[in-house]
Write a protein that holds these residues in place. Structure first.
Motif, short mmCIF file in Angstrom:
data_model
loop_
_atom_site.label_atom_id
_atom_site.label_comp_id
_atom_site.label_asym_id
_atom_site.label_seq_id
_atom_site.Cartn_x
_atom_site.Cartn_y
_atom_site.Cartn_z
N THR A 241 0.91 -1.04 0.17
CA THR A 241 -0.15 0.01 0.15
C THR A 241 0.99 1.21 -0.03
OG1 THR A 241 -0.16 0.14 2.33
CG2 THR A 241 -1.77 -1.28 1.32
N MET A 242 2.09 1.16 -0.06
CA MET A 242 3.05 2.48 0.00
C MET A 242 2.90 3.32 -1.30
SD MET A 242 4.60 -0.54 -0.81
CE MET A 242 5.16 -1.16 0.60
N ALA A 243 2.71 2.71 -2.54
CA ALA A 243 2.83 3.71 -3.62
C ALA A 243 1.63 4.69 -3.71
CB ALA A 243 2.98 2.90 -4.92
N ASP A 244 2.05 5.61 -4.58
CA ASP A 244 1.19 6.98 -4.95
C ASP A 244 0.60 6.51 -6.22
OD1 ASP A 244 2.24 8.70 -2.70
OD2 ASP A 244 3.84 8.90 -4.03
N CYS A 245 0.77 5.96 -7.03
CA CYS A 245 0.19 5.21 -8.12
C CYS A 245 0.41 3.82 -8.56
CB CYS A 245 0.63 6.01 -9.50
SG CYS A 245 0.20 5.81 -10.99
N VAL A 246 -0.51 2.87 -8.67
CA VAL A 246 -0.28 1.46 -9.04
C VAL A 246 -0.59 1.30 -10.38
CG1 VAL A 246 -1.39 -0.55 -8.60
CG2 VAL A 246 -0.89 1.05 -6.47
N CYS A 247 0.14 0.80 -11.03
CA CYS A 247 0.15 0.40 -12.48
C CYS A 247 -0.17 -1.15 -12.76
CB CYS A 247 1.51 0.65 -13.13
SG CYS A 247 2.03 2.55 -12.89
N LEU A 248 -1.15 -1.23 -13.74
CA LEU A 248 -1.50 -2.56 -14.28
C LEU A 248 -1.19 -2.51 -15.88
CD1 LEU A 248 -5.03 -3.32 -12.58
CD2 LEU A 248 -2.73 -4.40 -12.05
N VAL A 249 0.15 -2.77 -16.28
CA VAL A 249 0.36 -2.87 -17.57
C VAL A 249 0.20 -4.11 -18.32
CG1 VAL A 249 2.35 -2.21 -19.16
CG2 VAL A 249 2.14 -1.12 -17.08
N ARG A 250 -0.74 -4.19 -19.36
CA ARG A 250 -1.02 -5.35 -20.10
C ARG A 250 -1.36 -6.65 -18.82
NH1 ARG A 250 3.42 -6.24 -24.64
NH2 ARG A 250 4.73 -6.78 -23.23
N ILE A 251 -2.32 -6.07 -17.98
CA ILE A 251 -2.82 -7.25 -17.12
C ILE A 251 -4.12 -7.69 -17.35
CG2 ILE A 251 -2.88 -7.63 -14.45
CD1 ILE A 251 0.12 -7.62 -15.39
N LEU A 252 -4.82 -6.83 -17.09
CA LEU A 252 -6.38 -7.06 -17.22
C LEU A 252 -6.85 -7.83 -18.75
CD1 LEU A 252 -8.20 -3.83 -15.66
CD2 LEU A 252 -7.26 -5.93 -14.65
N CYS A 253 -6.32 -7.03 -19.76
CA CYS A 253 -6.65 -7.88 -21.10
C CYS A 253 -6.34 -9.54 -21.13
CB CYS A 253 -5.92 -7.23 -22.21
SG CYS A 253 -4.06 -7.31 -21.88
N ASP A 254 -5.52 -9.87 -20.18
CA ASP A 254 -5.18 -11.45 -20.26
C ASP A 254 -6.27 -12.12 -19.51
OD1 ASP A 254 -2.79 -10.98 -21.47
OD2 ASP A 254 -1.34 -11.31 -19.68
N HIS A 255 -7.09 -11.48 -18.88
CA HIS A 255 -8.12 -12.38 -17.98
C HIS A 255 -9.48 -12.07 -18.46
CE1 HIS A 255 -4.54 -13.38 -15.31
NE2 HIS A 255 -4.29 -12.19 -15.62
N ASP A 256 -10.28 -13.01 -18.07
CA ASP A 256 -11.67 -12.82 -18.19
C ASP A 256 -12.46 -11.97 -17.45
OD1 ASP A 256 -11.82 -14.93 -20.46
OD2 ASP A 256 -12.15 -16.33 -19.19
N ASP A 257 -13.63 -11.53 -17.48
CA ASP A 257 -14.23 -10.25 -16.76
C ASP A 257 -14.27 -10.83 -15.29
OD1 ASP A 257 -14.35 -8.92 -18.96
OD2 ASP A 257 -16.52 -8.80 -18.88
N ASP A 258 -14.83 -12.20 -15.09
CA ASP A 258 -14.86 -12.63 -13.55
C ASP A 258 -13.50 -12.40 -12.74
OD1 ASP A 258 -17.58 -13.07 -14.01
OD2 ASP A 258 -17.22 -15.23 -14.22
N ARG A 259 -12.40 -12.73 -13.50
CA ARG A 259 -11.05 -12.81 -12.75
C ARG A 259 -10.76 -11.21 -12.75
NH1 ARG A 259 -6.99 -15.68 -10.72
NH2 ARG A 259 -4.91 -14.99 -11.17
N VAL A 260 -10.91 -10.46 -13.65
CA VAL A 260 -10.60 -8.83 -13.57
C VAL A 260 -11.36 -8.46 -12.51
CG1 VAL A 260 -11.09 -6.71 -14.74
CG2 VAL A 260 -10.17 -8.75 -16.05
#
Length: 345
Positions: A241-260
């Motif tokens: 939890t220590m970061a000001d900005c959290v990045c998801l780079v090419r992550i959500l696209c690899d997964h179906d909606d329920d896992r997202v």
């Protein structure tokens, strides 16, 4: 085509249709040039077909045949009779390892897509891509072996350079004190961030075996004093939890909606209020680049067995559903590579 004023339009549409019907042949010209090392041989200047044939182990007349087709695809050009050099597209391929690695990786994809109608009828069928991307569908990710992680991490690393530049040109990460790359692989994106923003503190979260690879890579790049690496599963483990900005780079696209939904809900439960969230990946949309990306990735994910190419509106809806607020879209200079969506915890 018989109407003079419309003939050029008809010819253009006919050529576009032919590109679709013959596209596999065109891609194989490119693939052959990569496998034979043609672009690497031409990086230092013009060479003759005979020289290229000798170094590639094929007959000069067949090398001439290959070079003529590569010229028609703007990959090489004949500067004078018998002398060949890189054309614009060939120079880009020669200068970017990620493109070359993806071209070679497509041999696996093309085998899986030999009869795509079978995948559409039976999407649970085993494929080469499902085995390659071992984290697909959340398969026992915490027990993943190092050699498995190394294979896909190497491909992700080689294809990361252009994507990182695209993201960093579109958003100033220097406004943050620290960022966390969730699913950050071997740390290639964080390495690019570090070069742009020398005061930025870096955190990475990925599967334990991948996190070990990241520590080695970040240390090799002299970043061990600026980085903190954490191992876990982004669905079931608490996110740092220590970061000001959290990045998801090419992550959500690899997964179906329920896992997202599971990923985003775990992030929402873990992060501090006020934390910024950035999602960066190729997204569907009206631009030519976004349309091409959507066609490509939709069938890639079909073979991979999970994921889909979403629009920024789809991603915003998932963010709002998971509790995040203030979603907004940031366009990049290359929608073929990525569009950015930001939200706030």
């Amino acid at each position: 085509m018989r109407i003079p004023g419309l003939r050029s339009i008809a010819n253009r549409k006919a050529a576009a249709l032919f590109r679709l019907t013959a596209g596999f042949v065109f891609s194989q010209v490119l693939s052959t040039c990569v496998r034979l090392g043609i672009f690497a041989q031409l990086e230092n200047g013009p060479r003759s077909a005979e020289q290229l044939a000798r170094d590639s182990g094929i007959r000069p007349d067949k090398m001439q045949l290959l070079l003529e087709q590569a010229e028609r695809l703007d990959l090489v050009t004949q500067v004078q009779p018998g002398s060949w050099m890189l054309d614009d597209a060939g120079a880009v391929v020669a200068g970017d390892q990620g493109i070359r690695q993806m071209v070679l990786h497509h041999e696996m994809l093309y085998r899986d897509l030999e009869t795509p109608e079978n995948l559409l009828k039976n999407p649970d069928k085993e494929t080469r891509l499902k085995s390659f991307w071992a984290y697909a569908r959340g398969r026992q990710t915490l027990e993943m072996k190092e050699d498995t992680a190394q294979d896909y991490s190497a491909l992700m690393r080689s294809s990361q350079s252009m994507l990182a530049d695209c993201i960093l040109d579109a958003h100033d990460f220097g406004r943050y004190g620290s960022i966390l790359d969730v699913g950050g692989g071997d740390g290639s994106f964080l390495t690019a961030c570090a070069e742009r923003h020398p005061n930025l503190h870096l955190h990475l979260f990925d599967l334990p075996v991948v996190a070990d690879l990241a520590r080695k890579n970040l240390t090799a790049n002299g970043l061990e004093n600026r980085t903190s690496v954490h191992g876990g599963d982004f669905v079931s483990s608490s996110i740092p939890t220590m970061a000001d900005c959290v990045c998801l780079v090419r992550i959500l696209c690899d997964h179906d909606d329920d896992r997202v939904r599971d990923i985003l809900q775990n992030l929402y439960a873990s992060l501090r209020p006020g934390t910024k969230l950035m999602i960066a990946e190729a997204m569907s949309g009206p631009s030519e680049g976004a349309r091409l990306a959507a066609v490509y990735f939709s069938f890639y994910f079909l073979a991979m067995g999970s994921g889909r190419c979403r629009s920024d509106a789809d991603i915003k809806a998932l963010l709002l559903e998971s509790g995040f607020g203030k979603p907004r879209t940031v366009k990049t200079n290359n929608p073929l590579l990525a569009t950015l969506v930001f939200a706030e915890r």
